[in-house]
Design an enzyme around this catalytic site. Sequence first.
Site, mmCIF file in Angstrom:
data_model
loop_
_atom_site.group_PDB
_atom_site.id
_atom_site.type_symbol
_atom_site.label_atom_id
_atom_site.label_comp_id
_atom_site.label_asym_id
_atom_site.label_seq_id
_atom_site.Cartn_x
_atom_site.Cartn_y
_atom_site.Cartn_z
ATOM 1 N N GLU A 160 3.550 6.963 -12.648
ATOM 2 C CA GLU A 160 4.950 6.860 -12.233
ATOM 3 C C GLU A 160 5.767 6.213 -13.330
ATOM 4 O O GLU A 160 6.893 6.599 -13.619
ATOM 5 C CB GLU A 160 5.058 6.029 -10.942
ATOM 6 C CG GLU A 160 6.470 5.989 -10.341
ATOM 7 C CD GLU A 160 7.350 4.840 -10.836
ATOM 8 O OE1 GLU A 160 8.527 4.798 -10.462
ATOM 9 O OE2 GLU A 160 6.888 4.000 -11.629
ATOM 10 N N ASP A 187 7.760 1.551 -3.563
ATOM 11 C CA ASP A 187 7.315 1.281 -4.930
ATOM 12 C C ASP A 187 6.937 -0.188 -4.966
ATOM 13 O O ASP A 187 5.821 -0.569 -4.634
ATOM 14 C CB ASP A 187 8.463 1.642 -5.893
ATOM 15 C CG ASP A 187 8.055 1.594 -7.346
ATOM 16 O OD1 ASP A 187 7.314 0.673 -7.722
ATOM 17 O OD2 ASP A 187 8.469 2.464 -8.127
ATOM 18 N N HIS A 226 3.135 4.354 -5.981
ATOM 19 C CA HIS A 226 2.340 4.567 -7.194
ATOM 20 C C HIS A 226 1.385 3.409 -7.446
ATOM 21 O O HIS A 226 1.517 2.329 -6.863
ATOM 22 C CB HIS A 226 3.233 4.870 -8.399
ATOM 23 C CG HIS A 226 4.002 3.728 -8.993
ATOM 24 N ND1 HIS A 226 3.551 3.028 -10.084
ATOM 25 C CD2 HIS A 226 5.204 3.186 -8.693
ATOM 26 C CE1 HIS A 226 4.449 2.118 -10.432
ATOM 27 N NE2 HIS A 226 5.459 2.181 -9.596
HETATM 28 ZN ZN LIG Z 1 7.188 0.949 -9.844
#
Ligand SMILES: [Zn+2]
Length: 706
Positions: A394, A423, A347
């Site tokens: 996100e 992430d 994200h």
């Molecule tokens: Zn994150």
Amino acid sequence: MAGGIITVIITITTTLSFFLTSQPPKSYYHSLYISSSLSSNQSISNHLYILTRRPHLAGTEANAEAASHVLSTLITNHIKSHLSEYAVSLTYPNTRSLTLTHPPPKPPTTFSLQQVVYKDDPYADVADQVEPTFHAYAKSGTVTAPVAYVNYGRVEDYTTVEKSGVNISGCIVLARYGEIYRGDIVENAYAAGAVGVLIYTDRKDYGGGGGGTKWFPDEKWMPPSGVQVGSVFNGVGDPTTPGWASSMEGCERLSEEEVERGGDVPLIPSLPISGADGEEILRAIGGVVADEGWQGDQDAPVYRIGPGPGVIELSYKAKQVISTIQNVIGIIEGVEEPDRFVILGNHRDAWTFGAADPNSGTAALLEVAERFEKLRKEGWKSRRTIIFCNWDAEEYGLIGSTEWVEENREILSAKAVAYLNVDVAVAGAGFHASATPQLDQLIIEVTKQVQDPDNSSQTVHDSWVKTTKYTKIGRLGGGGSDYAAFVQHIGVPSTDISFGNGYPVYHSMYDDFVWMSKFGDPMFQRHVAAASIWGLVALKLADEEILPFNYSSYVNELQKSAKDLDAELSDKNINLIPLFKSIEKMKTAAEWINKEIKEMREKKGWAFMWKNQPWKLREINDRLMMAERALTDRDGLPGRPWNKHLIYAPSKHNDYGSKCFPGIDDAVKNANKFETKDSWRSVQHEIWRVARVITQASLVLHGELT
Ligand SMILES: [Zn+2]
């Protein structure tokens, strides 16, 4: 800072010799991909610097600017790219206030709720673009009540409170961050009868402990004014479109009342606060002294449970808007199997500057794209299609990835081979991985090929084994990142990797480029290693003739979990034989397909197979790909219909926790509570359901009709 001249020369000569003879094998390109001649820590740090120049929360212009950077980088690298936009419900803070009333004569304290700019902060000029501290989807309202301390706000903490004879009902609770998802902290407080929630960052957990007096920018620790913001939504995706996409052209949308009835948004107001403010409030709490484990570090005041005498007035008003969010999608079309997708996702939206969370991952994603382009210039062509996904929103509740998966559900179900999530790529040293178990072996193999960024005399695998004794791989039942929709909603084999695990300035305004270059990854070599592992896993999945999946690891995992369950239910009248039988079937099927693959490789070889019986290879790959889908069930978990996967889902009282057999677990907890015949029958029913999906998976793996 790419590799030395010698490596470059060797690369060029080997490339030339291949060029003069014939097309090099895929493995040649895979080695080239992780060579220092193709990687660049300089380019990664440049990307990170550009992406984190301003705070870029979902729905803001700054985040759209970051999307343009990602899009243009992909396009520059000849990756066919587009924006995939959704209109989703987001919240921002409108007004906030917090006052603590002490017993007289001390005057009330009104908190500023400000994070302070640090000395020589290069981002001081844009500090006013950092959104005031808040909880996304927090309930608007004003509440006044005595304050009580509840440790980490877990279910067991409330049991302790109750045992101490303290009544929480009608109080505002003060909980500290650290053990469970913040949305669950709020939900547990509501369940205990609290009317409001404050969540603070205790310096024992985020300040280095031991009465440490140094923090960022001198040390990596969270400053006393630092606040961890974040979402308190307990669902997945846009709260107003559960299960379907928030299409730009308009779509069905739930009303505010319907969303509240759905039970995933909080029904009491909450605010995140700093360590300093938390401590001030703790000083105003009297009553029973809390247990040792509930106390702060050595210089902290004595923590008591209360409630009161301090009284809190908490006021929060949200601004609710329908915002446009933008996923960036980039596609490298496969040459031989364009209709099979290997998907890389990360994200982009951040609570503030997002240097670690998530743009260390975005910088790594762009590095992977750049290296793939360099490989293409060397002649590499991908067998399968590779898709880059840079998700938006996100942080609010995995919204960008969830809406996309919901919108493309049928195509992805039919064509997605694997989803590879990153992430936070880097928050410190040490490799961490989670995966659906058929991908364990692939991750382990890849880490044996990549150099440890913190010790060039060993591989990532060497240091991984040294620190955790064995290659510990977590599972993907948690709701912590964008793999959730892929694994838990549609059953796509997935991985999630990072260097470092948790970091003190998480979700605060101090997660910036300065923190990263001083503490997270001063040489940006961990970023390079993350991109190496991530991209190499993708290349192997995209290029190998037979998908590098091993279902024997899955069987081992299922056996372990079934044995644990057996021990837990040993004194109950519950029949676990169907579950054990189904796992046995899957074991036989996994052995069968492994044997088939081995024989084919040894007797015929892949080149022969692709020339003469391509359909047979394709058929085996489809069985490997679809077995994970078979572990999903149309109806999903009881009370959680979006969660279709019956093996992995978030733990009910901690969204960050991954639970094996979540439906059985929920039913057992319920039965233990109510002890009725019907509640135990539900446990048996959930066991049968899990056994049925495992049997389905073994039929898919085996590949023959009954
Ligand atoms: Zn994150």
